[in-house]
Scaffold this motif. Structure first.
Motif, PDB file in Angstrom:
ATOM      1  N   VAL A 175     -59.497 -16.986  -3.260  1.00  0.00           N
ATOM      2  CA  VAL A 175     -60.613 -16.115  -3.632  1.00  0.00           C
ATOM      3  C   VAL A 175     -60.174 -15.114  -4.692  1.00  0.00           C
ATOM      4  CG1 VAL A 175     -62.237 -14.367  -2.788  1.00  0.00           C
ATOM      5  CG2 VAL A 175     -61.684 -16.348  -1.367  1.00  0.00           C
ATOM      6  N   LYS A 176     -59.017 -14.498  -4.450  1.00  0.00           N
ATOM      7  CA  LYS A 176     -58.559 -13.406  -5.306  1.00  0.00           C
ATOM      8  C   LYS A 176     -57.059 -13.248  -5.140  1.00  0.00           C
ATOM      9  CE  LYS A 176     -58.971  -8.405  -5.332  1.00  0.00           C
ATOM     10  NZ  LYS A 176     -59.629  -7.242  -4.776  1.00  0.00           N
ATOM     11  N   TYR A 177     -56.396 -12.775  -6.181  1.00  0.00           N
ATOM     12  CA  TYR A 177     -54.981 -12.438  -6.056  1.00  0.00           C
ATOM     13  C   TYR A 177     -54.670 -11.217  -6.904  1.00  0.00           C
ATOM     14  CZ  TYR A 177     -54.306 -14.673 -10.588  1.00  0.00           C
ATOM     15  OH  TYR A 177     -54.386 -14.998 -11.917  1.00  0.00           O
TER      16      TYR A 177
ATOM     17  N   TYR B 285     -49.370  -2.053  -9.064  1.00  0.00           N
ATOM     18  CA  TYR B 285     -50.204  -3.191  -9.437  1.00  0.00           C
ATOM     19  C   TYR B 285     -49.912  -3.573 -10.881  1.00  0.00           C
ATOM     20  CZ  TYR B 285     -54.406  -5.713 -10.863  1.00  0.00           C
ATOM     21  OH  TYR B 285     -55.273  -6.640 -11.374  1.00  0.00           O
ATOM     22  N   LEU B 286     -49.732  -4.858 -11.133  1.00  0.00           N
ATOM     23  CA  LEU B 286     -49.485  -5.351 -12.480  1.00  0.00           C
ATOM     24  C   LEU B 286     -50.708  -6.135 -12.951  1.00  0.00           C
ATOM     25  CD1 LEU B 286     -45.847  -6.665 -11.951  1.00  0.00           C
ATOM     26  CD2 LEU B 286     -46.560  -4.449 -12.862  1.00  0.00           C
ATOM     27  N   GLU B 287     -51.234  -5.772 -14.087  1.00  0.00           N
ATOM     28  CA  GLU B 287     -52.443  -6.413 -14.605  1.00  0.00           C
ATOM     29  C   GLU B 287     -52.098  -7.677 -15.380  1.00  0.00           C
ATOM     30  OE1 GLU B 287     -55.628  -4.064 -16.212  1.00  0.00           O
ATOM     31  OE2 GLU B 287     -54.691  -2.250 -15.418  1.00  0.00           O
ATOM     32  N   PHE B 288     -51.682  -8.691 -14.652  1.00  0.00           N
ATOM     33  CA  PHE B 288     -51.368  -9.985 -15.232  1.00  0.00           C
ATOM     34  C   PHE B 288     -52.173 -11.051 -14.510  1.00  0.00           C
ATOM     35  CE2 PHE B 288     -47.413  -7.775 -16.351  1.00  0.00           C
ATOM     36  CZ  PHE B 288     -47.260  -8.172 -17.669  1.00  0.00           C
ATOM     37  N   ASP B 289     -52.498 -12.097 -15.230  1.00  0.00           N
ATOM     38  CA  ASP B 289     -53.095 -13.275 -14.616  1.00  0.00           C
ATOM     39  C   ASP B 289     -52.033 -14.350 -14.534  1.00  0.00           C
ATOM     40  OD1 ASP B 289     -55.685 -12.242 -14.367  1.00  0.00           O
ATOM     41  OD2 ASP B 289     -56.224 -12.851 -16.403  1.00  0.00           O
ATOM     42  N   LEU B 290     -52.095 -15.138 -13.484  1.00  0.00           N
ATOM     43  CA  LEU B 290     -51.191 -16.277 -13.372  1.00  0.00           C
ATOM     44  C   LEU B 290     -51.669 -17.380 -14.299  1.00  0.00           C
ATOM     45  CD1 LEU B 290     -50.839 -16.440  -9.482  1.00  0.00           C
ATOM     46  CD2 LEU B 290     -49.188 -15.516 -11.113  1.00  0.00           C
ATOM     47  N   GLU B 291     -50.733 -18.183 -14.744  1.00  0.00           N
ATOM     48  CA  GLU B 291     -51.105 -19.356 -15.525  1.00  0.00           C
ATOM     49  C   GLU B 291     -51.731 -20.375 -14.575  1.00  0.00           C
ATOM     50  OE1 GLU B 291     -47.700 -20.721 -17.713  1.00  0.00           O
ATOM     51  OE2 GLU B 291     -47.395 -18.754 -18.624  1.00  0.00           O
ATOM     52  N   GLU B 292     -52.455 -21.328 -15.123  1.00  0.00           N
ATOM     53  CA  GLU B 292     -53.181 -22.298 -14.292  1.00  0.00           C
ATOM     54  C   GLU B 292     -52.262 -23.035 -13.321  1.00  0.00           C
ATOM     55  OE1 GLU B 292     -55.942 -26.261 -14.835  1.00  0.00           O
ATOM     56  OE2 GLU B 292     -55.912 -24.785 -16.447  1.00  0.00           O
ATOM     57  N   ASP B 293     -51.091 -23.479 -13.782  1.00  0.00           N
ATOM     58  CA  ASP B 293     -50.170 -24.196 -12.895  1.00  0.00           C
ATOM     59  C   ASP B 293     -49.610 -23.271 -11.810  1.00  0.00           C
ATOM     60  OD1 ASP B 293     -48.652 -22.848 -14.869  1.00  0.00           O
ATOM     61  OD2 ASP B 293     -46.958 -24.203 -14.587  1.00  0.00           O
ATOM     62  N   GLU B 294     -49.428 -21.987 -12.134  1.00  0.00           N
ATOM     63  CA  GLU B 294     -48.953 -21.029 -11.134  1.00  0.00           C
ATOM     64  C   GLU B 294     -50.039 -20.775 -10.075  1.00  0.00           C
ATOM     65  OE1 GLU B 294     -45.854 -18.381 -13.805  1.00  0.00           O
ATOM     66  OE2 GLU B 294     -47.988 -17.888 -13.896  1.00  0.00           O
ATOM     67  N   GLU B 295     -51.288 -20.688 -10.522  1.00  0.00           N
ATOM     68  CA  GLU B 295     -52.402 -20.534  -9.577  1.00  0.00           C
ATOM     69  C   GLU B 295     -52.476 -21.732  -8.643  1.00  0.00           C
ATOM     70  OE1 GLU B 295     -56.605 -19.499 -10.334  1.00  0.00           O
ATOM     71  OE2 GLU B 295     -55.791 -18.269 -11.957  1.00  0.00           O
ATOM     72  N   GLN B 296     -52.272 -22.922  -9.178  1.00  0.00           N
ATOM     73  CA  GLN B 296     -52.296 -24.131  -8.365  1.00  0.00           C
ATOM     74  C   GLN B 296     -51.149 -24.117  -7.356  1.00  0.00           C
ATOM     75  OE1 GLN B 296     -52.259 -27.234 -11.308  1.00  0.00           O
ATOM     76  NE2 GLN B 296     -54.445 -27.036 -11.733  1.00  0.00           N
TER      77      GLN B 296
ATOM     78  N   GLU C 203     -63.558 -18.256   7.225  1.00  0.00           N
ATOM     79  CA  GLU C 203     -62.484 -17.335   7.621  1.00  0.00           C
ATOM     80  C   GLU C 203     -61.748 -16.887   6.361  1.00  0.00           C
ATOM     81  OE1 GLU C 203     -61.616 -16.580  10.920  1.00  0.00           O
ATOM     82  OE2 GLU C 203     -63.405 -17.672  11.553  1.00  0.00           O
ATOM     83  N   ARG C 204     -61.259 -15.655   6.389  1.00  0.00           N
ATOM     84  CA  ARG C 204     -60.474 -15.124   5.280  1.00  0.00           C
ATOM     85  C   ARG C 204     -59.086 -14.767   5.790  1.00  0.00           C
ATOM     86  NH1 ARG C 204     -64.774 -16.298   3.627  1.00  0.00           N
ATOM     87  NH2 ARG C 204     -65.942 -15.531   1.863  1.00  0.00           N
ATOM     88  N   TYR C 205     -58.092 -15.024   4.966  1.00  0.00           N
ATOM     89  CA  TYR C 205     -56.702 -14.703   5.285  1.00  0.00           C
ATOM     90  C   TYR C 205     -56.091 -13.949   4.119  1.00  0.00           C
ATOM     91  CZ  TYR C 205     -57.319 -17.923   9.085  1.00  0.00           C
ATOM     92  OH  TYR C 205     -57.795 -18.529  10.215  1.00  0.00           O
ATOM     93  N   GLU C 206     -55.257 -12.982   4.457  1.00  0.00           N
ATOM     94  CA  GLU C 206     -54.497 -12.272   3.443  1.00  0.00           C
ATOM     95  C   GLU C 206     -53.061 -12.780   3.494  1.00  0.00           C
ATOM     96  OE1 GLU C 206     -53.997  -7.721   2.160  1.00  0.00           O
ATOM     97  OE2 GLU C 206     -53.099  -8.195   4.113  1.00  0.00           O
ATOM     98  N   PHE C 207     -52.605 -13.303   2.386  1.00  0.00           N
ATOM     99  CA  PHE C 207     -51.217 -13.730   2.235  1.00  0.00           C
ATOM    100  C   PHE C 207     -50.497 -12.717   1.371  1.00  0.00           C
ATOM    101  CE2 PHE C 207     -52.941 -17.805   3.435  1.00  0.00           C
ATOM    102  CZ  PHE C 207     -51.880 -18.511   3.969  1.00  0.00           C
ATOM    103  N   LEU C 208     -49.297 -12.352   1.771  1.00  0.00           N
ATOM    104  CA  LEU C 208     -48.394 -11.577   0.926  1.00  0.00           C
ATOM    105  C   LEU C 208     -47.238 -12.508   0.607  1.00  0.00           C
ATOM    106  CD1 LEU C 208     -48.391  -8.150   2.811  1.00  0.00           C
ATOM    107  CD2 LEU C 208     -49.783  -8.844   0.851  1.00  0.00           C
TER     108      LEU C 208
ATOM    109  N   ILE D  71     -47.235 -11.214  -4.434  1.00  0.00           N
ATOM    110  CA  ILE D  71     -48.626 -11.477  -4.773  1.00  0.00           C
ATOM    111  C   ILE D  71     -49.453 -11.343  -3.502  1.00  0.00           C
ATOM    112  CG2 ILE D  71     -50.284 -13.145  -5.702  1.00  0.00           C
ATOM    113  CD1 ILE D  71     -47.947 -14.459  -7.192  1.00  0.00           C
ATOM    114  N   ARG D  72     -50.495 -10.540  -3.566  1.00  0.00           N
ATOM    115  CA  ARG D  72     -51.452 -10.401  -2.454  1.00  0.00           C
ATOM    116  C   ARG D  72     -52.588 -11.371  -2.742  1.00  0.00           C
ATOM    117  NH1 ARG D  72     -56.261  -7.419  -1.844  1.00  0.00           N
ATOM    118  NH2 ARG D  72     -56.774  -7.117   0.347  1.00  0.00           N
ATOM    119  N   VAL D  73     -52.807 -12.294  -1.810  1.00  0.00           N
ATOM    120  CA  VAL D  73     -53.797 -13.350  -1.998  1.00  0.00           C
ATOM    121  C   VAL D  73     -54.841 -13.278  -0.885  1.00  0.00           C
ATOM    122  CG1 VAL D  73     -54.166 -15.857  -2.088  1.00  0.00           C
ATOM    123  CG2 VAL D  73     -52.067 -14.870  -3.027  1.00  0.00           C
ATOM    124  N   ILE D  74     -56.103 -13.372  -1.263  1.00  0.00           N
ATOM    125  CA  ILE D  74     -57.176 -13.556  -0.282  1.00  0.00           C
ATOM    126  C   ILE D  74     -57.549 -15.030  -0.358  1.00  0.00           C
ATOM    127  CG2 ILE D  74     -59.508 -12.917   0.465  1.00  0.00           C
ATOM    128  CD1 ILE D  74     -57.423 -10.626   0.626  1.00  0.00           C
ATOM    129  N   TYR D  75     -57.447 -15.692   0.788  1.00  0.00           N
ATOM    130  CA  TYR D  75     -57.645 -17.144   0.850  1.00  0.00           C
ATOM    131  C   TYR D  75     -58.756 -17.449   1.842  1.00  0.00           C
ATOM    132  CZ  TYR D  75     -56.149 -21.942   0.173  1.00  0.00           C
ATOM    133  OH  TYR D  75     -56.097 -23.260  -0.186  1.00  0.00           O
TER     134      TYR D  75
END
Length: 98
Positions: free
Chosen positions: A60-62, A72-83, A22-27, A46-50
């Motif tokens: 899956v993607k954010y 849209y902002l072309e930034f990556d989250l830091e590892e701890d932020e992704e966690q 199953e896929r979910y979109e989180f805002l 942040i738009r997240v596909i989980y």
């Protein structure tokens, strides 16, 4: 560091059954400190596909957006932020999935 202040979640329909699980979109509404490179006066989300597949879950993607301009902002989250985002989404999955 980011702080998640709220969210909306929606199940994503896969009419063809091509993808497993199953896929979910989180805002996610988020706040960051003024000295963070992500900071925007207009606020962020942040738009997240989980994905949930059997007993496994993963991010899956954010994408990061500025709220007011929907830009849209072309930034990556830091590892701890992704966690943090991954843990938040896992904790807030719709109850039928848990």
């Amino acid at each position: 560091m980011l702080t998640i202040t709220g969210h909306k979640v929606e199940w994503i329909k896969d009419p063809f059954g091509i993808l497993s699980g199953e896929r979910y979109e989180f805002l996610l509404d988020v706040e960051v400190s003024e000295d963070d490179e992500l900071y925007s006066e207009n606020g962020l989300y942040i738009r997240v596909i989980y994905r949930v597949d059997e007993n496994k879950t993963n991010l899956v993607k954010y994408e990061i957006f500025e709220k007011t301009a929907e830009r849209y902002l072309e930034f990556d989250l830091e590892e701890d932020e992704e966690q943090t985002v991954d843990a938040y989404c896992k904790e807030h999955l719709p109850k039928a999935v848990k």
